[in-house]
Design a protein around this motif. Sequence first.
Motif, mmCIF file in Angstrom:
data_model
loop_
_atom_site.group_PDB
_atom_site.id
_atom_site.type_symbol
_atom_site.label_atom_id
_atom_site.label_comp_id
_atom_site.label_asym_id
_atom_site.label_seq_id
_atom_site.Cartn_x
_atom_site.Cartn_y
_atom_site.Cartn_z
ATOM 1 N N GLU A 63 0.832 -1.210 0.000
ATOM 2 C CA GLU A 63 0.000 0.000 0.000
ATOM 3 C C GLU A 63 0.859 1.249 0.000
ATOM 4 O O GLU A 63 0.533 2.242 -0.650
ATOM 5 C CB GLU A 63 -0.941 -0.009 1.203
ATOM 6 N N TRP A 90 -1.108 -1.837 -5.609
ATOM 7 C CA TRP A 90 -2.418 -2.282 -5.146
ATOM 8 C C TRP A 90 -2.774 -3.663 -5.684
ATOM 9 O O TRP A 90 -3.565 -4.388 -5.050
ATOM 10 C CB TRP A 90 -3.469 -1.259 -5.565
ATOM 11 N N ALA A 97 -8.839 -1.659 -0.838
ATOM 12 C CA ALA A 97 -7.757 -1.854 -1.801
ATOM 13 C C ALA A 97 -8.296 -1.899 -3.231
ATOM 14 O O ALA A 97 -7.668 -1.370 -4.156
ATOM 15 C CB ALA A 97 -6.995 -3.144 -1.478
#
Length: 308
Positions: A145, A150, A174
Amino acid sequence: MWNFKPPFFRGTNQSRITWSATVRSSLTVWDNNYWLDINYLHIAKAALSCSAHFSAVFYAEIWCNYQRIKQEEALKKSSSLSEVVSQSFTQDSQVDSLSSVSGEVTLNVQDLLLEAYRQIGDPDGVYGCGAGRLPDPVSRIRMYEHEGQWEKAVITYDIGLQQHSQQEVDLLKALDSFGSKNLLDSYLENYPNPKSGAIRNLIFKSAIKVGKWDLNMDESSECSFDEAVHRSLCTLKHSQFSIVSTALDMARKNALDRLRDASMESCRCLYPILSDLQCIYQIDQAVRAITGFVLTEKENGLSYLYHQ
């Protein structure tokens, strides 16, 4: 009554000053500044829970230095390991070795530093904490992150979802950050109607991004920012201008409450709130422009009828 005086309080003032100077000269800079026998890692953990991230890093580094001094002194007592002392605390292994020492605290020093540097937004600080070497999946995800990877974060969340169902919210966040707006909306479309919480906020946030204005959601007493913005845009779409201002006031109050409670140690936590306030301003400007245009059209129509 007892009339006892310690040896350093007996005699003349000059002898007391001499004794005090002798004691101070024998103390190190560390002894003069950190003479309290407390666990600074507990203070660092408390600072992290208060969103005082710079203070958390500060006290965690004090604790690391204190543990390093203790380990060096223990190693120096062994003559066979005297050469190892200068090599045992390299930049790569120091935090790793001290992380095992902090086992008595729920959050160890390595995880604490990783979280603090991540919240501060330091692009390089996390690497000094051994972020790339940690086998823990949660730490790996935080690293992905931080680097904006991602796709790897989503895959790791998906693998961990079989064991930890509470990671579902993090997986959906996410997906949102990854840019899978329609996939997220399709998942949330069949989700049970939540009364509150992170899932409800994600539903409204996703609906705004994909332009869905016909949500069949029960109204909650505690309206979040995303829900208030969604209400304002829905009423604006249907030209219900009197209700738009009410929804914008709710969104503005939510943003100002978060701004009031935000930590002043780092400006990074203020950026999302300022972005939300800018969003409210843009909607308000759109309402003013549309209502002004409507009023102008009505005035022009009345003027035309009057002249006829």
